[in-house]
Motif scaffolding. Structure first.
Motif, short mmCIF file in Angstrom:
data_model
loop_
_atom_site.label_atom_id
_atom_site.label_comp_id
_atom_site.label_asym_id
_atom_site.label_seq_id
_atom_site.Cartn_x
_atom_site.Cartn_y
_atom_site.Cartn_z
N GLY A 51 0.79 -1.23 0.00
CA GLY A 51 0.00 0.00 0.00
C GLY A 51 0.82 1.26 0.00
N GLY A 52 2.00 1.22 -0.61
CA GLY A 52 2.84 2.41 -0.65
C GLY A 52 2.42 3.45 -1.66
N GLY A 53 1.48 3.08 -2.53
CA GLY A 53 1.05 4.01 -3.56
C GLY A 53 2.00 4.01 -4.74
N GLY A 54 1.77 4.91 -5.68
CA GLY A 54 2.66 5.03 -6.82
C GLY A 54 2.37 4.02 -7.91
N LEU A 55 3.31 3.90 -8.83
CA LEU A 55 3.13 3.03 -9.99
C LEU A 55 3.07 1.56 -9.60
CD1 LEU A 55 5.61 4.90 -12.34
CD2 LEU A 55 3.13 4.75 -12.65
N GLY A 56 3.82 1.16 -8.58
CA GLY A 56 3.77 -0.22 -8.14
C GLY A 56 2.39 -0.61 -7.62
N GLU A 88 -5.81 -6.48 -15.72
CA GLU A 88 -5.86 -5.48 -16.78
C GLU A 88 -4.44 -5.31 -17.33
OE1 GLU A 88 -8.07 -1.93 -16.26
OE2 GLU A 88 -9.48 -2.82 -14.83
N THR A 89 -4.17 -6.05 -18.38
CA THR A 89 -2.82 -6.09 -18.95
C THR A 89 -2.37 -4.71 -19.44
OG1 THR A 89 -3.27 -8.36 -19.67
CG2 THR A 89 -1.36 -7.25 -20.65
N GLY A 90 -3.31 -3.94 -19.98
CA GLY A 90 -2.97 -2.62 -20.49
C GLY A 90 -2.42 -1.71 -19.40
N VAL A 91 -2.97 -1.80 -18.19
CA VAL A 91 -2.49 -1.00 -17.07
C VAL A 91 -1.08 -1.44 -16.68
CG1 VAL A 91 -2.88 -0.34 -14.67
CG2 VAL A 91 -4.82 -0.58 -16.23
N MET A 92 -0.86 -2.74 -16.65
CA MET A 92 0.46 -3.27 -16.31
C MET A 92 1.50 -2.79 -17.31
SD MET A 92 2.17 -5.23 -14.18
CE MET A 92 1.05 -6.43 -13.43
N ILE A 93 1.18 -2.87 -18.59
CA ILE A 93 2.12 -2.44 -19.63
C ILE A 93 2.40 -0.94 -19.50
CG2 ILE A 93 2.42 -2.12 -22.12
CD1 ILE A 93 0.85 -4.72 -22.51
N ALA A 94 1.36 -0.16 -19.24
CA ALA A 94 1.53 1.30 -19.13
C ALA A 94 2.45 1.66 -17.96
CB ALA A 94 0.17 1.96 -18.95
N THR A 95 2.28 0.99 -16.83
CA THR A 95 3.14 1.29 -15.68
C THR A 95 4.59 0.89 -15.95
OG1 THR A 95 2.56 -0.84 -14.67
CG2 THR A 95 1.27 1.07 -14.00
N VAL A 96 4.79 -0.23 -16.62
CA VAL A 96 6.15 -0.67 -16.96
C VAL A 96 6.81 0.33 -17.90
CG1 VAL A 96 7.49 -2.42 -18.17
CG2 VAL A 96 5.69 -3.12 -16.58
N VAL A 97 6.05 0.83 -18.87
CA VAL A 97 6.59 1.80 -19.81
C VAL A 97 7.01 3.08 -19.09
CG1 VAL A 97 6.03 3.33 -21.75
CG2 VAL A 97 5.38 0.93 -21.83
N VAL A 98 6.17 3.56 -18.18
CA VAL A 98 6.49 4.79 -17.44
C VAL A 98 7.74 4.57 -16.58
CG1 VAL A 98 5.70 6.39 -15.66
CG2 VAL A 98 4.13 5.63 -17.43
N LEU A 99 7.83 3.42 -15.92
CA LEU A 99 9.01 3.13 -15.11
C LEU A 99 10.27 3.08 -15.97
CD1 LEU A 99 7.57 0.39 -12.71
CD2 LEU A 99 8.38 2.66 -12.05
N LEU A 100 10.17 2.49 -17.14
CA LEU A 100 11.32 2.43 -18.05
C LEU A 100 11.74 3.82 -18.50
CD1 LEU A 100 10.41 -0.66 -20.30
CD2 LEU A 100 12.23 -0.51 -18.60
N VAL A 101 10.76 4.67 -18.78
CA VAL A 101 11.07 6.04 -19.19
C VAL A 101 11.74 6.81 -18.05
CG1 VAL A 101 10.03 8.26 -19.83
CG2 VAL A 101 9.25 6.16 -20.94
N LEU A 102 11.24 6.65 -16.83
CA LEU A 102 11.84 7.32 -15.67
C LEU A 102 13.28 6.88 -15.48
CD1 LEU A 102 8.97 7.25 -12.98
CD2 LEU A 102 9.84 9.23 -14.23
N VAL A 103 13.52 5.59 -15.56
CA VAL A 103 14.87 5.06 -15.37
C VAL A 103 15.80 5.57 -16.46
CG1 VAL A 103 16.26 2.96 -15.45
CG2 VAL A 103 14.18 3.02 -14.08
N GLN A 104 15.33 5.54 -17.70
CA GLN A 104 16.17 6.00 -18.80
C GLN A 104 16.49 7.49 -18.66
OE1 GLN A 104 17.44 3.99 -21.02
NE2 GLN A 104 18.51 5.57 -22.16
#
Length: 218
Positions: free
Chosen positions: A169-174, A186-202
């Protein structure tokens, strides 16, 4: 979840992730740098050799680094509740994120400082610099590129840790990925969060590499 609903939720979760990560990174860098400096100074043959203190601090740092983050999250719930008044949410997650990152940062700082040639420090001492001046005017500035790269590595790690904090329950993308992507399938939500995390890391990595190059005058 359709796109009109997903985008605002995704934006809010991204802001929550940044709120968790950035204060944690700054706090961890401050305390981790102090700890890393002490680890270097107290090594045998350094400016203030204290082998017993070095071994003690080294053991504490190693213990902190060896503890899995998900276990640390649970262990620190009483402390988190004491400091923030709650054990869930983005603000509460700052406490375990900071504590988890301090020993990791200390080792990164130690490694960066040890790369500074001993001759540079010796020259400063011969020129009459005090121990304090040697540390703050020679050692830290000379190690700045390595310190920046270490901060970048730590920041990237904290982004990953923040996603894990969503498990309790920490909130955020996770949290978004778990509640919608995993629990509601909801696979689309999972993919969207992974993409955002990848963009942040990059983005963090690119900015960190650029800053390190600018700081390197060798």
């Amino acid at each position: 979840m359709n796109l009109e609903v997903l985008l605002p939720v995704l934006w809010q979760s991204t802001l929550e992730t940044l709120w968790m990560v950035l204060p944690s990174a700054l706090l961890a860098q401050v305390f981790g740098t102090l700890l890393g400096v002490v680890l270097v100074l107290t090594r045998p043959g350094q400016l203030a050799p204290l082998p017993w203190l070095n071994r003690l601090l080294g053991a504490v740092v190693n213990a902190g680094r060896s503890l899995p983050f998900i276990i640390l999250l649970v262990l620190l719930i009483p402390l988190t509740r004491l400091i923030t008044g709650t054990s869930i949410g983005s603000t509460a997650a700052i406490v375990p994120l900071t504590i988890a990152a301090i020993p990791f940062t200390a080792r990164l700082v130690e490694g960066a400082l040890l790369e500074v040639p001993w001759g540079v420090l010796e020259a400063a001492r011969v020129a009459g610099a005090s121990r304090r001046q040697t540390v703050f005017k020679v050692l830290l500035p000379e190690a700045l590129p390595g310190l920046i790269l270490g901060f970048t590595v730590m920041l990237v790690s904290l982004i990953g840790y923040s996603a894990m904090a969503g498990a309790i329950g920490g909130g955020g993308l996770g949290d978004l990925a778990i509640r919608y992507g995993y629990q509601r399938f909801e696979t689309g939500v999972m993919i969207a969060t992974v993409v955002v995390l990848l963009v942040l890391v990059q983005l963090v990595q690119v900015l960190g590499d650029f800053a390190a190059r600018k700081a390197d005058h060798r």
